[in-house]
Design a protein around this motif. Structure first.
Motif, short mmCIF file in Angstrom:
data_model
loop_
_atom_site.label_atom_id
_atom_site.label_comp_id
_atom_site.label_asym_id
_atom_site.label_seq_id
_atom_site.Cartn_x
_atom_site.Cartn_y
_atom_site.Cartn_z
N ALA A 254 0.84 -1.21 0.00
CA ALA A 254 0.00 0.00 0.00
C ALA A 254 0.88 1.25 0.00
O ALA A 254 0.60 2.23 -0.69
N ALA A 255 1.98 1.19 0.74
CA ALA A 255 2.92 2.34 0.76
C ALA A 255 3.57 2.52 -0.61
O ALA A 255 3.76 3.64 -1.08
N GLY A 256 3.87 1.42 -1.26
CA GLY A 256 4.43 1.50 -2.62
C GLY A 256 3.45 2.13 -3.59
O GLY A 256 3.82 2.97 -4.43
N VAL A 257 2.16 1.78 -3.43
CA VAL A 257 1.12 2.39 -4.29
C VAL A 257 1.09 3.90 -4.06
O VAL A 257 1.05 4.69 -5.00
N ALA A 258 1.17 4.28 -2.80
CA ALA A 258 1.13 5.73 -2.47
C ALA A 258 2.30 6.46 -3.12
O ALA A 258 2.13 7.51 -3.73
N ALA A 259 3.48 5.88 -3.04
CA ALA A 259 4.67 6.53 -3.63
C ALA A 259 4.57 6.58 -5.15
O ALA A 259 4.92 7.57 -5.79
N LEU A 260 4.05 5.53 -5.75
CA LEU A 260 3.96 5.46 -7.21
C LEU A 260 2.99 6.50 -7.76
O LEU A 260 3.10 6.92 -8.92
N TRP A 261 2.03 6.92 -6.94
CA TRP A 261 0.97 7.85 -7.35
C TRP A 261 1.53 9.18 -7.84
O TRP A 261 0.96 9.85 -8.70
N GLY A 262 2.65 9.59 -7.31
CA GLY A 262 3.20 10.91 -7.62
C GLY A 262 3.44 11.12 -9.12
O GLY A 262 3.89 10.21 -9.81
N PRO A 263 3.15 12.34 -9.62
CA PRO A 263 3.31 12.61 -11.06
C PRO A 263 4.76 12.51 -11.54
O PRO A 263 5.02 12.34 -12.72
N LEU A 264 5.72 12.59 -10.63
CA LEU A 264 7.12 12.45 -11.07
C LEU A 264 7.50 10.99 -11.20
O LEU A 264 8.56 10.66 -11.72
N HIS A 265 6.65 10.10 -10.71
CA HIS A 265 6.95 8.65 -10.72
C HIS A 265 5.88 7.94 -11.56
O HIS A 265 5.71 8.27 -12.72
N GLY A 266 5.13 7.07 -11.00
CA GLY A 266 4.17 6.31 -11.81
C GLY A 266 3.03 7.15 -12.32
O GLY A 266 2.39 6.81 -13.33
N GLY A 267 2.74 8.24 -11.65
CA GLY A 267 1.65 9.11 -12.08
C GLY A 267 1.93 9.76 -13.42
O GLY A 267 1.06 10.37 -14.03
N ALA A 268 3.18 9.64 -13.89
CA ALA A 268 3.57 10.32 -15.14
C ALA A 268 2.82 9.76 -16.34
O ALA A 268 2.53 10.49 -17.28
N ASN A 269 2.45 8.46 -16.31
CA ASN A 269 1.79 7.91 -17.52
C ASN A 269 0.44 8.57 -17.75
O ASN A 269 0.03 8.80 -18.89
N GLN A 270 -0.23 8.92 -16.66
CA GLN A 270 -1.51 9.66 -16.81
C GLN A 270 -1.21 11.08 -17.28
O GLN A 270 -1.86 11.62 -18.19
N GLN A 271 -0.17 11.70 -16.71
CA GLN A 271 0.17 13.08 -17.07
C GLN A 271 0.60 13.18 -18.54
O GLN A 271 0.39 14.20 -19.18
N VAL A 272 1.23 12.12 -19.08
CA VAL A 272 1.69 12.16 -20.47
C VAL A 272 0.50 12.32 -21.41
O VAL A 272 0.47 13.19 -22.27
N ILE A 273 -0.51 11.49 -21.22
CA ILE A 273 -1.69 11.55 -22.09
C ILE A 273 -2.38 12.90 -21.92
O ILE A 273 -2.79 13.53 -22.91
N GLU A 274 -2.48 13.37 -20.68
CA GLU A 274 -3.12 14.69 -20.47
C GLU A 274 -2.32 15.78 -21.16
O GLU A 274 -2.87 16.70 -21.77
N MET A 275 -0.99 15.65 -21.12
CA MET A 275 -0.12 16.63 -21.79
C MET A 275 -0.32 16.56 -23.31
O MET A 275 -0.49 17.58 -23.99
N LEU A 276 -0.37 15.33 -23.86
CA LEU A 276 -0.54 15.19 -25.32
C LEU A 276 -1.89 15.73 -25.77
O LEU A 276 -2.01 16.35 -26.83
N GLU A 277 -2.89 15.53 -24.93
CA GLU A 277 -4.22 16.06 -25.26
C GLU A 277 -4.21 17.59 -25.27
O GLU A 277 -4.83 18.24 -26.12
N ILE A 278 -3.46 18.18 -24.33
CA ILE A 278 -3.35 19.66 -24.29
C ILE A 278 -2.67 20.15 -25.57
O ILE A 278 -3.11 21.10 -26.20
N ILE A 279 -1.60 19.46 -25.96
CA ILE A 279 -0.87 19.85 -27.17
C ILE A 279 -1.76 19.70 -28.40
O ILE A 279 -1.83 20.57 -29.26
N LYS A 280 -2.55 18.62 -28.43
CA LYS A 280 -3.46 18.41 -29.56
C LYS A 280 -4.51 19.54 -29.60
O LYS A 280 -4.75 20.13 -30.64
N ALA A 281 -5.08 19.83 -28.42
CA ALA A 281 -6.14 20.87 -28.36
C ALA A 281 -5.57 22.24 -28.73
O ALA A 281 -6.26 23.11 -29.24
N ASP A 282 -4.24 22.38 -28.50
CA ASP A 282 -3.61 23.68 -28.78
C ASP A 282 -3.18 23.78 -30.25
O ASP A 282 -2.53 24.72 -30.66
N GLY A 283 -3.50 22.75 -31.03
CA GLY A 283 -3.17 22.79 -32.45
C GLY A 283 -1.99 21.93 -32.84
O GLY A 283 -1.56 21.89 -33.98
#
Ligand code: SDX
Length: 428
Positions: A254-283
Motif C-alpha cells: 500500500a505504501a508502494g502504491v502511495a509513492a507510485l501515485w506521484g506525477p514524477l513517478h508512476g503518475g507520469a503515464n496519466q500526465q503524459v496523455i493529459e499533456m498530449l491532449e493539451i498539445i493536440k487541443a492547442d493545435g
C-alpha cells in the motif's frame, strides 16, 4: 580497480572498504563512516547512494540496459509472460513447467476477494482517484488475514501472503474500473489465465459473453512485464523502507502504491496523455511545448521524458513504442496523440537542452497510448503500472526480509535554531 577508499579529514585519514557487485558496479562501503569520523554523508534524493545489495534487477542507465535476474528485458518481453516473469523475480529462476503450473494455479485460486471488503470499497465516491482506492484497499486486505501481520510467520505463510496479494490486486483493480464506469463488478473465472481473467473482470459485462482479444492480452501482458521491477526506484525503496520496520506485506505494498501515485513517478503515464491532449487541443505545435519545457519560468515539464538513472534510451520505452504501432494497427485504432508523441520525441531529441541533460523518453511516454487503445480510462493508467510493478515490490520486500536488513533510518544534518531557553511569548 581500487579495493580501498581513503577519506582525509584534516590530519585524520580513514580507510573504507570498496564493495563491487557482480556487474562490476563499485561502491564505497560507509557502514563504519560515522564511527570512524563522526561524519555522515549528505545525498538529497539518494542520487549517489546505494541503499542495499540486491540480486533481482540490474540496470545500466548509461547503456540503457535492464535485466531481471540476468535476463535482458528485450528477451523477456518478446518470449516470456507476466506470470513467468513474476515467478522469476520472486524465486530467482525461471520456473519448470510443474512450478509454473503450481504457481499460476495457486494464484488463480486466490483471486476472490472477501465479500466484506466491498463494504470499504462501496464507501468510495465513483470519482475517487483509482490510486487512492487501491492504496486503501491493499491495506484493508491485511485486516482479513491477521496471520500475515506476524513478522515471524513461516516461509510457507509468507509465500501464501505473496500469492494472495498478487492474485487479489488484479481483482481489486477491476473493481475500481467498474466503479468508475458505474458497472457491476465481475467475479474471477478460473478458466482464464491471469491477464485474460483481469481483462474479463475489467471489461466483461454480466449481460453478455466477453472473450478476451488475444491481441489485447498479449499487449497488456507485455506492458506488465516491462513494469515488473526497476531496482531501487522511489516506490520500491518505499516498500523496502516500510517492510524494514517489519510492517506486513499488505501495508508495504500500500505504501508502494502511495509513492507510485506521484506525477514524477508512476503518475507520469496519466500526465503524459493529459499533456498530449493539451498539445493536440492547442493545435499540435510540439515545438511550442518543447520551448515551454525548457523555460525555467514555466513549470511545464515534458512528462514521460527524463529519468534519474537512464541517461540513454529507457529500453522499455523503445519496446513500448514499437508495440504501439503494432497494437493500434491490429486493433484498428487511430489515436492522433501517437503522432504528436512521435513528433515531440523527434523535436526534443534534436534540442540541445534535452541532449545536454540526456533526457530521453521513459517507460511512461508511450504506455498510456496502448492502455487507452485497450479501453482503459486515463485515470486507471497508474493503477496498471502498480499491477505490473507488484511482483517487483513483493520480490524486493521478500529479499529485504530474508536478508534480515536493519530498519531503515537515514541520518540528517540539522539546520534549525540552536539551543534557546523557553520564554512565554503569547499573552494569556
Ligand atoms: C518512472 O526511478 C525509476 O526507476 C522510475 C521508473 C520505474 O520504473 O520505477 O522508471 C518509473 O518514474 C519514470 C519517470 C516518470 N516521470 C516523468 O516522466 C516526469 C518527468 N520527468 C522528470 O520530472 C524527471 O526527469 C525525473 C523526475 C524523472 C528525474 O528527475 P531527476 O533525476 O531528479 O532530474 P532533475 O529533475 O534534477 O532534472 C535534471 C535537469 C533539470 O534541469 P537543470 O536544473 O539541470 O537545468 O533536467 C531537467 C530539469 O529541469 N528535466 C526536465 C525534465 N526532466 C528533467 N526538463 C523538462 N522536462 C522534463 N521531463
Amino acid at each position: 580497480m581500487a579495493d580501498k577508499a581513503f577519506i582525509k579529514l584534516g590530519e585524520k585519514e580513514v580507510e573504507l572498504p570498496i564493495y563491487v557487485g557482480t556487474e562490476g558496479e563499485e561502491s564505497i562501503d560507509i557502514n563504519k563512516l560515522r564511527d570512524l569520523t563522526g561524519f555522515v554523508t549528505l545525498d538529497s534524493g539518494y542520487k549517489n547512494t546505494g541503499a542495499t545489495k540486491s540480486g533481482i534487477t540490474f540496470l545500466d542507465g548509461e547503456l540503457g540496459i535492464l535485466r531481471y535476474r540476468g535476463y535482458p528485458i528485450e528477451q523477456l518481453a518478446e518470449k516470456s509472460n507476466f506470470m513467468e516473469v513474476a515467478y522469476l523475480l520472486l524465486y530467482g529462476e525461471l520456473p519448470t513447467n510443474d512450478q509454473f503450473v503450481d504457481f499460476t494455479d495457486r494464484i488463480t485460486h486466490h483471486t476472490l476477494v472477501h465479500e466484506d471488503v466491498k463494504q470499504f470499497f462501496d464507501g468510495f465516491p465513483s470519482n475517487a482517484h483509482p490510486m487512492g482506492q487501491l492504496c486503501s484497499l491493499m491495506c484493508t486486505l491485511s485486516s482479513f488475514y491477521p496471520d500475515s501481520l506476524n513478522p515471524n510467520m513461516s516461509k510457507e505463510a509468507t509465500d501464501l501472503t505473496i500469492i494472495r496479494i498478487l492474485a487479489k490486486m488484479a481483482t481489486v483493480v477491476s473493481w475500481i474500473h467498474k466503479k468508475s464506469v458505474g458497472h457491476p463488478i465481475m467475479y474471477p473465472q478460473n478458466k482464464y489465465d491471469y491477464v485474460s481473467n483481469f481483462l474479463y473482470m475489467t471489461f466483461g459485462m454480466r449481460t453478455e459473453e466477453y472473450v478476451p482479444d488475444p491481441v489485447v492480452v498479449d499487449a497488456l501482458d507485455k506492458l506488465l512485464i516491462l513494469h515488473a521491477d526497476h531496482e531501487q526506484n522511489c516506490s520500491t525503496s518505499t516498500v523496502r523502507m516500510v517492510g524494514s520496520s517489519q510492517a506486513n506485506a499488505y501495508a508495504s505494498v500500500a505504501a508502494g502504491v502511495a509513492a507510485l501515485w506521484g506525477p514524477l513517478h508512476g503518475g507520469a503515464n496519466q500526465q503524459v496523455i493529459e499533456m498530449l491532449e493539451i498539445i493536440k487541443a492547442d493545435g499540435g505545435n510540439v515545438a511550442k511545448f518543447v520551448e515551454k519545457a525548457k523555460d525555467k519560468n514555466d513549470n511545464f515539464r515534458l512528462m514521460g521524458f527524463g529519468h534519474r538513472v537512464y541517461k540513454n534510451f529507457d529500453p522499455r520505452a523503445k519496446i513500448i513504442k514499437e508495440a504501439c504501432d503494432n497494437v493500434l494497427n491490429k486493433l484498428g485504432v487511430f489515436d492522433p496523440v501517437l503522432d504528436i508523441a512521435k513528433q515531440l520525441e523527434e523535436v526534443a531529441l534534436k534540442d540541445p537542452y534535452f541532449v545536454e541533460r540526456k533526457l530521453y523518453p521513459n517507460v511512461d511516454f508511450y504506455s498510456g497510448i496502448i492502455y487507452r487503445a485497450i479501453g482503459f480510462p486515463t485515470e486507471m493508467f497508474t493503477v496498471l503500472f502498480a499491477l505490473g510493478r507488484l511482483p517487483g515490490w513483493l520480490s524486493q520486500w521478500k529479499e529485504m526480509r530474508e536478508a534480515n536488513e536493519p530498519i531503515g533510518r537515514p541520518r540528517q544534518i540539522y539546520t534549525g535554531p540552536t539551543v534557546r531557553d523557553y520564554t512565554n511569548i503569547a499573552i494569556r
